[in-house]
Design an enzyme around this catalytic site. Structure first.
Site, PDB file in Angstrom:
ATOM      1  N   ASP A   8      -3.817 -49.332  39.529  1.00 26.45           N
ATOM      2  CA  ASP A   8      -5.268 -49.509  39.575  1.00 26.45           C
ATOM      3  C   ASP A   8      -5.856 -48.600  38.489  1.00 26.45           C
ATOM      4  OD1 ASP A   8      -5.293 -46.913  40.592  1.00 26.45           O
ATOM      5  OD2 ASP A   8      -6.436 -47.416  42.403  1.00 26.45           O
ATOM      6  N   CYS A  65      -1.402 -45.491  41.697  1.00 29.23           N
ATOM      7  CA  CYS A  65      -2.845 -45.399  41.941  1.00 29.23           C
ATOM      8  C   CYS A  65      -3.213 -43.930  41.774  1.00 29.23           C
ATOM      9  CB  CYS A  65      -3.237 -45.977  43.311  1.00 29.23           C
ATOM     10  SG  CYS A  65      -2.627 -45.066  44.744  1.00 29.23           S
ATOM     11  N   THR A  67      -3.397 -41.369  43.904  1.00 28.87           N
ATOM     12  CA  THR A  67      -2.471 -40.471  44.605  1.00 28.87           C
ATOM     13  C   THR A  67      -1.111 -41.095  44.869  1.00 28.87           C
ATOM     14  OG1 THR A  67      -3.266 -41.347  46.700  1.00 28.87           O
ATOM     15  CG2 THR A  67      -4.368 -39.364  45.869  1.00 28.87           C
ATOM     16  N   HIS A  98      19.463 -43.188  49.659  1.00 26.90           N
ATOM     17  CA  HIS A  98      19.361 -43.479  51.093  1.00 26.90           C
ATOM     18  C   HIS A  98      18.435 -44.643  51.425  1.00 26.90           C
ATOM     19  CE1 HIS A  98      20.842 -39.302  52.726  1.00 26.90           C
ATOM     20  NE2 HIS A  98      21.689 -39.867  51.875  1.00 26.90           N
ATOM     21  N   HIS A 133      23.210 -46.436  55.796  1.00 24.59           N
ATOM     22  CA  HIS A 133      21.839 -46.679  55.342  1.00 24.59           C
ATOM     23  C   HIS A 133      21.506 -48.169  55.366  1.00 24.59           C
ATOM     24  CE1 HIS A 133      21.681 -42.496  54.477  1.00 24.59           C
ATOM     25  NE2 HIS A 133      22.747 -42.586  53.689  1.00 24.59           N
TER      26      HIS A 133
HETATM   27  C1  RB5 Z   1      -9.318 -45.015  43.613  1.00 24.17           C
HETATM   28  O1  RB5 Z   1     -10.442 -44.223  43.412  1.00 24.17           O
HETATM   29  C2  RB5 Z   1      -8.338 -44.309  44.543  1.00 24.17           C
HETATM   30  O2  RB5 Z   1      -8.821 -44.315  45.844  1.00 24.17           O
HETATM   31  C3  RB5 Z   1      -6.972 -44.968  44.476  1.00 24.17           C
HETATM   32  O3  RB5 Z   1      -6.512 -44.917  43.167  1.00 24.17           O
HETATM   33  C4  RB5 Z   1      -5.882 -44.343  45.313  1.00 24.17           C
HETATM   34  O4  RB5 Z   1      -5.753 -42.980  45.073  1.00 24.17           O
HETATM   35  C5  RB5 Z   1      -5.856 -44.692  46.733  1.00 24.17           C
HETATM   36  O5  RB5 Z   1      -5.001 -44.245  47.516  1.00 24.17           O
END
Ligand code: RB5
Length: 144
Positions: A8, A65, A67, A98, A133
């Protein structure tokens, strides 16, 4: 082996850096987008990647994304998908050994590109151990 990559907007910059790194080594990653830093919804990106893998158009995926959390939650809702956030080198190894993960997940706002590239290399150079596994992965597929 064919590897697809997608992010994203929160992972766009890191995606571009990873793509360019592999391209400089002569490996083209299949880029499923997003193609700019404009805001978009990570579930749409995760779904694109899931379809690509489940339809056999790539063997492995890289999802990013902000995080790594939202996009892995979205991808892991589908049978046959094992998306793992590679948050350190040991995890990168274990995610293959695993868990036989088929999507490597990273955080564009939480990780440095050099760490991410090293973790991708570790993952790609590690073998799945199989054995017990396989039984555990089969239970995940079975669900409740
Ligand atoms: C986008 O702002 C952010 O929420 C997305 O990239 C992500 O970190 C969601 O988990």
């Amino acid at each position: 082996m064919k590897i697809a990559i997608a992010s994203d907007h929160g992972g766009f910059e890191l995606k571009e850096q990873i793509r360019k790194h592999f391209s400089s080594l002569g490996t083209t990653l299949e880029d499923l987008g997003t193609h700019s830093a404009d805001s978009c919804d990570y579930p749409d990106i995760a779904h694109k990647m899931v379809l690509c893998l489940l339809q056999g158009n790539a063997d492995l995926g890289i999802l990013i994304c902000g995080t790594g959390i939202g996009i892995s939650i979205a991808a892991n809702r589908f049978k046959g998908i094992r998306a793992a956030i590679l948050y350190d080198d040991f995890t990168a190894e274990m995610a293959k050994k695993h868990n036989n993960a088929n999507i490597m997940v990273f955080g564009g706002r939480t990780m440095k590109v050099e760490d991410v590239i090293r973790r991708i290399d570790i993952f790609l150079h590690t073998e799945f151990e199989g054995d017990r596994h396989n039984r555990r992965l089969a239970k995940i597929e079975e669900g409740i």
